[in-house]
Design an enzyme around this catalytic site. Structure first.
Site, PDB file in Angstrom:
ATOM      1  N   TYR A  70      -5.720  -3.121   5.731  1.00  0.00           N
ATOM      2  CA  TYR A  70      -4.008  -3.506   5.020  1.00  0.00           C
ATOM      3  C   TYR A  70      -4.180  -4.408   3.696  1.00  0.00           C
ATOM      4  O   TYR A  70      -4.961  -5.768   3.492  1.00  0.00           O
ATOM      5  CB  TYR A  70      -3.895  -4.944   6.016  1.00  0.00           C
ATOM      6  CG  TYR A  70      -3.273  -6.219   5.946  1.00  0.00           C
ATOM      7  CD1 TYR A  70      -1.276  -5.456   6.187  1.00  0.00           C
ATOM      8  CD2 TYR A  70      -3.079  -7.599   4.834  1.00  0.00           C
ATOM      9  CE1 TYR A  70      -0.814  -6.822   5.944  1.00  0.00           C
ATOM     10  CE2 TYR A  70      -2.484  -7.876   5.048  1.00  0.00           C
ATOM     11  CZ  TYR A  70      -0.887  -7.648   5.077  1.00  0.00           C
ATOM     12  OH  TYR A  70       0.093  -8.750   4.794  1.00  0.00           O
TER      13      TYR A  70
ATOM     14  N   TYR B 106       5.102   0.804   7.088  1.00  0.00           N
ATOM     15  CA  TYR B 106       4.045   0.195   7.124  1.00  0.00           C
ATOM     16  C   TYR B 106       4.192  -0.777   8.401  1.00  0.00           C
ATOM     17  O   TYR B 106       5.173  -1.424   9.407  1.00  0.00           O
ATOM     18  CB  TYR B 106       5.043  -1.310   5.617  1.00  0.00           C
ATOM     19  CG  TYR B 106       4.504  -2.583   5.873  1.00  0.00           C
ATOM     20  CD1 TYR B 106       4.001  -2.321   4.373  1.00  0.00           C
ATOM     21  CD2 TYR B 106       4.811  -3.208   6.293  1.00  0.00           C
ATOM     22  CE1 TYR B 106       3.369  -3.577   3.996  1.00  0.00           C
ATOM     23  CE2 TYR B 106       3.780  -4.495   6.291  1.00  0.00           C
ATOM     24  CZ  TYR B 106       3.340  -4.565   4.321  1.00  0.00           C
ATOM     25  OH  TYR B 106       2.678  -5.773   4.016  1.00  0.00           O
TER      26      TYR B 106
END
Lengths: 347, 394
Positions: B346, B302
């Protein structure tokens, strides 16, 4: 209705930019085309006289006149309110509210009587913003006196004039609201207290402390310029942030100890983007390691943001911050003298 | 696997379908529409129909309820619906929830989804200036009065301490950004397709919250991503090669906060320079899978902000603490091969899970040869989650 002088003893602080804008309202209407909700009448006169204890015979009988001091009463809006207040007056009020002058007190009035009012007279009135004072500092707080003059007429003929003055001011200590004390004019500032930040003319909203029953004690302490650390009475562990139980031993009981005020910068950031109206980037925010061994996030003062360093010694102060809606205290940390000379360690 | 012992979930479920909308800055349609499109696309990819679905999982932050998505896509009765909290930390946990449901027979086919107009609508990067005085609001509220208002600022506080602890400069973060943008440059689905950057570009980008620069921060995206999960048995009969859920884990540390875990030096010597909650995830994934860093062929870590990619590599044991920047520069571990959230989009980590699935299938645009095991993680700085996906028989 006494001719008090609310401005007596007030200190003139001089003109400022806001005052120039306020002054422009002078001469603009405060109310236009007002009409009395009732004609002058015997019932209201009797009620007034009974309430005032006024037994003067001129106010009774077939040739009665109204008590002259009732002048304003004939113009009042009652519970249903006014419909005649001007946009200019609302703008002026909003401008003052926006500058933090959210509190209001009526200070005095003056009346002139040109002819008696008698039952059956239908009155009309207009009001003008007669004057706005420079910024004054009073015991209540700092603000501006606004004077309106209302002309009361019967059949177009001027019957009297009513001059009414209010003080719109930044609420000070002793008049604390739900937001906590707002020490505008603290008569005895604590040693080491920084100057309040710039006056909040049109000040944009600042993020407020988020207070609930679990951390109210911390913020009550801050309002008194005490930084209170929770201490678990089960294991003695100190803790920040405040919580209703101990992360080490789980005990719910706690008391507090007051921070001594010393600490170091454990980490820090320099805020650049995005811009927030209440802040002026670049500015530094640090994670402070207190000498007691707990930490909190706070601003750093006394050095430019690019001079803040990890390990820099700092000392607790309290800073008053404000916006258009109020003022409150925050803990901040001032770089100890000489601390900023540390070499740049990174980047 | 629990924190204390190995679990029995590993290998019993698989990701069998992935589907996404385009990744844009202004989708021009509602978040529910995006969610429905992604769910339909994922079911098409799996070769399943809406009528096959009996479970839905999403994030607590998602604005499209399971029941609305079900209605909009023709999904029928639901026997399982669940949501996971903590922002992007939920991503891999939605798959864990789905795996738990199908492995226990609570549901047969579960779709995990996340969709938002995060760029054209509510932008997380615009920060927080007010919170209600709930326990959660009050916890974040400590940071607001002094002006620590944005996700970048909450991460920057840890990033500064990381640099200080290991004697590094902010250029250490540049390798992660360059790697993500290099892969994005060859990924047509990536927003930054065709636009690689250099370390010099990173170093020259403007400060956002020092020590973070613009190119340390992920982009903001409108879009939706969905993943279809069913049992390993059923997976073997479907259209695509299954990506087995070899291990799945959630993790929260002690003295855990959301993005501002600044108060736990008593419990973790790494203090702000580590991500103990990801350490909780890593321990479980290694224990249940029986694998270690050397067994991972590709990692999707991430990357909302570059410093936390470095800390994750260290928590998983790919390298020693403080050495992750050099590890990334070395390039031995294929990392964020879709371009990451820095380069592709994102999507709160859900697009990273899809990339891990593609790598296991062998269908990624930047395919790593012969991937048997892919590691993928969820949001960092928050309570989080992770997965090891494996090739069937791998």
């Amino acid at each position: 209705m006494s001719g008090g002088d609310g401005a007596r003893g007030a200190a003139v602080s001089g003109d400022d930019a806001l005052y120039a804008r306020l002054k422009a309202f002078e001469g603009r209407p405060a109310a236009t085309g007002g009409r009395g909700k009732d004609p002058v009448n015997a019932a209201m006169i009797r009620h007034w006289c009974e309430a005032m204890g006024d037994t003067h015979p001129a106010y009774r009988g077939p040739d009665a006149v109204a008590p002259p001091t009732m002048l304003q009463a004939w113009t009042m809006g009652g519970l249903s309110g006014h419909t005649d207040r001007s946009p200019a007056y609302d703008e002026l009020s909003a401008l003052l509210d926006g500058a933090g002058c959210t509190a209001v007190v009526a200070t005095d009035c003056e009346q002139e009587y040109l002819r008696p009012l008698r039952p059956g007279d239908e009155i009309t009135f207009d009001a003008v913003i007669e004057s706005v004072s420079p910024r004054k500092t009073t015991k209540l707080g700092s603000g501006y006196f606004v004077t309106t003059r209302m002309d009361v007429r019967v059949d177009g003929e001027l019957a009297g004039a009513h001059r009414f003055r209010i003080l719109k001011y930044v609420p000070g200590k002793g008049s604390s609201g739900p937001g906590g004390p707002a020490p505008e004019a603290d008569p005895a500032p604590r040693k080491g207290t920084p100057e309040p930040v710039a006056a909040p003319r049109d000040a944009p909203a600042r993020p407020r402390p988020v207070i609930n029953r679990d951390n109210a004690g911390f913020w009550a302490g801050v309002a008194e310029h005490r930084l209170l650390i929770q201490r678990c009475t089960g294991c003695g562990r100190l803790r920040m942030p405040w919580l209703p139980g101990c992360a080490r031993c789980g005990a719910p009981e706690w008391d507090t100890v007051e921070a001594g005020g010393g600490g170091t910068v454990h980490s820090y950031v320099v805020m650049h983007h995005p811009p927030f109206p209440a802040f002026d980037p670049p500015y530094a925010v640090a994670l402070i390691a207190l000498e007691e061994g707990v930490r909190l996030v706070a601003g750093v003062t006394g050095v430019p943001p690019d001079a803040v360093r990890v390990g820099m010694p700092v000392r607790l102060e309290f800073q008053q911050v404000r916006d258009g809606k109020g003022a409150w205290e925050l803990p901040v940390f001032r770089a100890e003298p000489g601390a900023a000379r540390a070499p740049r360690e990174e980047g | 696997m629990s924190v204390r012992r190995a679990d029995t979930l590993g290998g019993r479920a698989a990701v069998v379908g992935i589907g996404a909308t385009e990744f844009s800055k202004d989708s021009g349609r509602s978040e529910l529409t995006l969610a429905a499109e992604a769910v339909r696309a994922a079911l098409d990819d799996a070769g399943l129909a809406p009528s096959d679905v009996d479970g839905l999982v999403t994030f607590t932050m998602d604005t499209s309820p399971e029941i609305a998505v079900a209605q909009a896509t023709g999904i029928g009765e639901l026997s399982f619906f669940s949501r996971v909290h903590y922002g992007g930390g939920a991503a891999c946990a939605t798959v864990q929830q789905a795996a738990l449901a199908v492995a226990t027979g609570i549901a047969e086919v579960v779709v995990c989804y996340r969709a938002f107009n995060e760029r054209s609508g509510r932008r997380f990067g615009s920060g927080v200036q007010h919170r209600e005085p709930s326990a959660e609001g009050t916890a974040l509220g400590w940071n607001l009065p002094p002006g620590l208002l944005t996700p970048a600022s909450w991460v920057a506080m840890a990033a500064r301490r990381y640099l200080h602890t290991y004697g590094l400069t902010p250029e250490a973060f540049g390798h992660v950004a360059v790697t993500g943008r290099r892969y994005a440059a060859t990924n047509p689905a990536a927003y930054f397709h065709g636009r690689p950057i250099t370390l010099a570009d990173h170093a020259a980008s403007r400060p956002i919250v020092e020590p973070l620069r613009l190119l340390d921060c992920c982009q903001e995206t409108d879009g939706g991503q969905a993943l279809v999960v069913t049992t390993a048995e059923r997976a073997r009969d479907l259209r695509r090669p299954p990506a087995l859920i070899t291990a799945a884990a959630q993790g929260a540390g002690r003295a855990q906060e959301q993005m501002t875990s600044y108060y736990r030096d008593e419990f973790y010597p790494s203090d702000l320079a580590g991500l103990p909650e990801m350490g909780v995830v890593a321990r479980q994934l290694w224990r249940t899978s029986g694998y270690g860093p050397a067994d991972i062929d590709v990692a999707v870590l991430y990357d909302h902000f570059t410093p936390f990619v470095l800390m994750q590599l260290e928590e998983f044991g790919f390298c020693a603490p403080g050495e992750a920047a050099a590890f990334v520069a070395d390039g031995a571990l294929p990392l964020n091969t879709h371009g990451g959230q820095l380069g592709e989009a994102y999507l709160h980590g859900m697009n990273g899970i899809a990339e891990a699935v593609r790598q296991v299938r062998g269908s990624a645009v930047n395919q790593v040869p012969d991937v048997a095991h892919a590691l993928v993680t969820a949001g960092t700085g928050v309570p989080t989650s992770g997965l090891i996906l494996g090739r069937d028989g791998g």
